[in-house]
Structure formats: C-alpha cells, structure tokens
Enzyme design. Structure first.
Site, PDB file in Angstrom:
ATOM      1  N   PHE A 103       0.877  -1.182   0.000  1.00  0.00           N
ATOM      2  CA  PHE A 103       0.000   0.000   0.000  1.00  0.00           C
ATOM      3  C   PHE A 103       0.913   1.231   0.000  1.00  0.00           C
ATOM      4  O   PHE A 103       0.873   2.072   0.890  1.00  0.00           O
ATOM      5  CB  PHE A 103      -0.928   0.041   1.220  1.00  0.00           C
ATOM      6  CG  PHE A 103      -1.793  -1.181   1.411  1.00  0.00           C
ATOM      7  CD1 PHE A 103      -2.980  -1.339   0.700  1.00  0.00           C
ATOM      8  CD2 PHE A 103      -1.424  -2.177   2.317  1.00  0.00           C
ATOM      9  CE1 PHE A 103      -3.783  -2.469   0.906  1.00  0.00           C
ATOM     10  CE2 PHE A 103      -2.229  -3.294   2.519  1.00  0.00           C
ATOM     11  CZ  PHE A 103      -3.415  -3.445   1.812  1.00  0.00           C
TER      12      PHE A 103
ATOM     13  N   ASP B 110       1.334  -1.541  -4.955  1.00  0.00           N
ATOM     14  CA  ASP B 110       0.085  -0.780  -4.876  1.00  0.00           C
ATOM     15  C   ASP B 110      -0.825  -1.271  -5.991  1.00  0.00           C
ATOM     16  O   ASP B 110      -0.364  -1.776  -7.011  1.00  0.00           O
ATOM     17  CB  ASP B 110       0.349   0.729  -5.027  1.00  0.00           C
ATOM     18  CG  ASP B 110      -0.761   1.565  -4.414  1.00  0.00           C
ATOM     19  OD1 ASP B 110      -0.555   2.135  -3.318  1.00  0.00           O
ATOM     20  OD2 ASP B 110      -1.852   1.650  -5.033  1.00  0.00           O
TER      21      ASP B 110
ATOM     22  N   ASN C 259      -2.989  -6.512  -6.194  1.00  0.00           N
ATOM     23  CA  ASN C 259      -3.887  -6.431  -5.048  1.00  0.00           C
ATOM     24  C   ASN C 259      -3.093  -6.945  -3.845  1.00  0.00           C
ATOM     25  O   ASN C 259      -2.598  -8.073  -3.856  1.00  0.00           O
ATOM     26  CB  ASN C 259      -5.112  -7.306  -5.313  1.00  0.00           C
ATOM     27  CG  ASN C 259      -6.070  -7.276  -4.135  1.00  0.00           C
ATOM     28  OD1 ASN C 259      -5.663  -7.209  -2.962  1.00  0.00           O
ATOM     29  ND2 ASN C 259      -7.334  -7.329  -4.434  1.00  0.00           N
ATOM     30  N   ALA C 260      -2.968  -6.133  -2.837  1.00  0.00           N
ATOM     31  CA  ALA C 260      -2.107  -6.473  -1.702  1.00  0.00           C
ATOM     32  C   ALA C 260      -2.526  -7.779  -1.027  1.00  0.00           C
ATOM     33  O   ALA C 260      -1.667  -8.553  -0.596  1.00  0.00           O
ATOM     34  CB  ALA C 260      -2.142  -5.338  -0.691  1.00  0.00           C
TER      35      ALA C 260
ATOM     36  N   ASP D 266       0.450  -0.120   5.041  1.00  0.00           N
ATOM     37  CA  ASP D 266      -0.225   1.170   5.271  1.00  0.00           C
ATOM     38  C   ASP D 266      -1.505   1.224   4.443  1.00  0.00           C
ATOM     39  O   ASP D 266      -1.614   1.999   3.489  1.00  0.00           O
ATOM     40  CB  ASP D 266       0.728   2.315   4.897  1.00  0.00           C
ATOM     41  CG  ASP D 266       0.119   3.672   5.194  1.00  0.00           C
ATOM     42  OD1 ASP D 266      -0.844   3.747   5.983  1.00  0.00           O
ATOM     43  OD2 ASP D 266       0.619   4.677   4.632  1.00  0.00           O
TER      44      ASP D 266
ATOM     45  N   CYS E 272      -5.377   3.980   9.456  1.00  0.00           N
ATOM     46  CA  CYS E 272      -5.811   5.385   9.481  1.00  0.00           C
ATOM     47  C   CYS E 272      -7.307   5.505   9.721  1.00  0.00           C
ATOM     48  O   CYS E 272      -7.900   6.551   9.480  1.00  0.00           O
ATOM     49  CB  CYS E 272      -5.399   6.109   8.202  1.00  0.00           C
ATOM     50  SG  CYS E 272      -6.065   5.348   6.730  1.00  0.00           S
TER      51      CYS E 272
END
Ligand code: SAH
Length: 409
Positions: A243, A264, A291-292, A312, A352
């Site tokens: 990410f 990413d 895709n992570a 992240d 976040c």
C-alpha cells in the site's frame, strides 16, 4: 468557478450576506453537555431551536440562555453546528487571521524538517471545516463547511499575510462538501498552481500531484513515520512496502536498505513512486502492481522472507459498521506479513481509520501474532505527524496509528 460571495483577489471586501452575529441556536440538554465536555460538533438532533441559514455563524446557548459559543451553522448537514469560538466575541476577518497565525506559529515551533506539511488542521487548530496543506510555495485547501467557504476571501487574505503562497488550490472532492451541499471540484483560487510540485521530506524529495493526487497531493500525516521506520532498516536486505502510494516509506527505506519493493493496486501511484525513486537516485526500488491481499497470500505461501514489511492500507473502516469486516482484513494482512518476516525482521503496520481504535488494533495484531506463531516485540507506537495535532476531547482528531514491531521469536 468561484462560489457566489467569494472574492478571488483575497484582500477585497467581503461580499456575502453574513459576516457576523446573525443567527442563534439553542441546544438540548444533551447537546449542551457535549459542548461542555469539549466537543465542537452538534448534531441536528441536539438542536432545540435554530435561526439562520447554511454558512451563517450563530450564537449558541443552552435552554436557560447561557452562552456556550459561536458556531458555523449548516442546517443541511448532519453535524449542524461546529463550534469555532467559546468566548463571546465576533468571528470576523481578524478572527480568521489570528487562527491562521496561531496555526503557523505552532508549525514553526515544531521545526519541521520538510517543506510539505499541514499548516492548519481544522478543529484541532480551532477552525472547523478547513484544512490547509503547504507544498513548498503553494497551498492546497480543503473546505468542508459552508461557513468557511463563504469566508474564503478572508482566509486567502490571512494566508497571504502569513505565508504569501505563489498559488492556492481548492480541492473540493470530499464527501464532507457533498454533505454540506457545497459544489465539488478542484479549482485554483489564487495564482497558478502547477500539477506537480517537488517537495522535500527530510532527506527525500518527491513529487506531489496537487490537483490529482490522493488527499491534497500526498500523505503528509505519515511524514514522521516514514523517517522513523527507516531508522530500523539500516542494511536490511529486502523491504516490502505494501500500500505504498507514491513510495513514502520505500524511498526513506531504500536510502539505508539494500532493496525495497513497492506494491500498490493503482498504476498512477506506482508511476509516481517510480518518478520519485528516480528523483532521489535510488535504483534499488522495484515496483509491483497488485492487489495487496493476493500478493501477501501468494508470497507468504511461497515462503518468501523479508527483513521488513510495511503495511499502510487505506481506511478499511470508514464507518462504525465496517469495523468487523475491517478487523478481519486487517488481521489477514498482518498475519501474512508476520509470517514472512525473517528473524529480527521489522513490521511497520498502520491504520488510518478512526473507528478502528488503537485498542482494537492492538488486539487484532496480538491475534495475528498468535496465529502466525511469532513473538513480536513492540518497538514503538506512533500516531499521525505532529502537524496534524489531536485534541484530547475530540477523539475524531486521533486517527492514524503506526506500530513498529520486531520479530524476536
Ligand atoms: N504508504 C503511503 C500511503 C498509502 S495510502 C504513504 O506513506 O504515503 C493507501 C494506498 O493503498 C493507496 O495508494 C491505494 O492505491 C492502495 N490500495 C488500496 N487498496 C489496495 C489493495 N487492495 N491492494 C493494493 N493497494 C491498495
């Protein structure tokens, strides 16, 4: 196009309809208690009476007519009042100027080693509905309140006096604007703002795409964490920055590690990361579009090993309702990352989402470590950069968490 009543030249007279004490609002007992507890938001359901229109500044009292504050009013918004001033004084042009000066003085006190940072962080700087980010000589604003939008000329004048930017951009795509019934779009409100501004973050330089990049151009709230993570990565052979967006963590890491790979899902993000690696003369950064979730699973299954993994992700929990799903997603990626860490390896893991609390994040990481069979030593618990301050009584101002963990078993 500028909204009606906005003077693009900044210094001109305010031409809107409301510049001072016009409306009034009376709060329910619950609303008054919320304000007295230090929170600046009043929901529509806590308004007993209100007089005024969208964008007015209203005098707020409890049912016994006791003064509580001056607030930005918008009957269209679920958060109908945002308290801006708790003293009984007019919110006029000098008021905005003082708020801006105080915000700048705080940033100056931080001695920020970067020329891109948040100059004003809405409620946490006493100015609800306004974010000002600085990218070198340019400023990018996010306006999420009708009252602020209407007084944009005052804000531009205050900015001119405090930092004299070469250009000011208004990024207006946010959901908050839609909720406030404000027009959306990106527009230059002062001077010319280039599409790309090269800025510095400690020893790293990067391109910020002010018109099109995520947020106002990049993730300024991770500024201090980028440098902090790199302090653990001296000589690391393989670093995986998942990410990555424009490569904030990878660029700092690649200066001290042998190799860093950014991952990413967005082609535009990777393109930006590639340019930034070039800009910093870092040939040891590689770029993977994936895709992570898939990539972490495949690599973990293949038995890949890393000296550091950085996670992240975007906010998985945008609302409280998303929390269970977000918790599962969060556990999944962390479990796989922990499995791939070499002994002594470092996991830098962030969230976040305000709704995904620090406590819940800890619990989820604990459960991931247990399932991965890893002993993780806590090296640091960090938050958003200090130019994005938190107000103790406003939990919403605390959102970014960043744990730095070391595999010790
Ligand atoms: N680490 C960055 C900020 C990351 S923002 C920094 O420090 O500046 C989150 C990023 O995750 C965005 O760039 C977005 O494109 C990416 N992303 C979102 N979902 C993804 C997924 N499923 N797989 C890979 N990348 C994803």
């Amino acid at each position: 196009m500028l909204a009606a009543g906005v003077c693009p030249s900044g210094k001109g007279a305010y031409t809107g309809t409301t510049a001072g004490k016009t409306g009034k609002a009376v709060l329910t007992r619950r609303g008054a208690a919320r304000l007295r507890a230090g929170h600046p938001w009043i929901f529509r359901s806590d308004l007993a009476e209100a007089e005024g229109g969208a964008g007015d500044i209203v005098r707020v009292t409890d049912r016994a007519s006791r003064f509580l504050g001056w607030a930005f009013y918008n009957p269209k918004s679920e958060i109908s009042l945002r308290i801006a001033e708790r003293e009984d004084r007019e919110i006029d042009e000098p008021w905005f100027r003082t708020r801006m000066e105080k915000a700048l003085a705080y940033r100056e006190s931080l001695q920020i080693d970067a020329d891109a940072y948040r100059l004003l962080h809405a409620e946490a700087d006493g100015l609800p509905g306004l974010v000002v980010d600085r990218y070198g000589n340019y400023c990018v604003l996010q306006v999420g309140s009708a009252a602020v939008e209407r007084r944009l000329d005052w804000i531009l004048a205050a900015l001119e006096d405090s930092v004299a930017p070469a250009g000011v951009l208004l990024r207006g795509e946010s959901a908050a604007r839609k909720r406030e019934g404000l027009e959306t779009g990106v527009r230059s409100v002062r001077g010319e703002v280039p599409a790309t501004v090269v800025v510095r973050e400690g020893p790293v330089r990067y391109e910020a795409r002010t018109w099109t990049g995520q947020k106002t151009g990049c993730f300024l709230d991770q500024r201090e964490n980028h440098g902090a993570a790199a302090r653990y990565l001296n000589g690391a052979a393989r670093v995986l920055d998942v990410f990555s967006y424009a490569g904030g963590f990878a660029l700092h890491s690649a200066r001290v590690a042998e190799k860093a790979e950014v991952v990413d899902a967005s082609g535009a993000a990777l393109e930006l990361a590639r340019r930034n690696a070039e800009l910093n003369g870092l040939p040891n950064v590689s770029f993977t579009r994936a895709n992570a979730f898939d990539l972490l699973r495949e690599r973990a299954d293949a038995g890949e090993r890393y000296d550091a993994v950085i996670l992240d992700p975007p906010a998985f929990a945008k609302t409280r309702r998303d929390v269970p799903h977000a918790t599962r997603a969060y556990k999944k990626i962390n479990l796989r990352a922990m499995k791939m860490l070499a002994p002594g390896g470092i996991l830098v893991t962030c969230s976040c989402s305000h709704h995904f609390s620090r406590e819940l994040m800890e619990e989820t990481l604990r459960s991931a470590a247990a399932d991965a069979g890893r002993t993780m030593r806590v090296r640091e618990w960090r938050g958003q950069a200090t130019d994005h301050p938190e107000i103790l009584t406003v939990p919403e101002t605390r959102y970014l968490k960043c744990a730095i963990l070391e595999r010790v078993g």
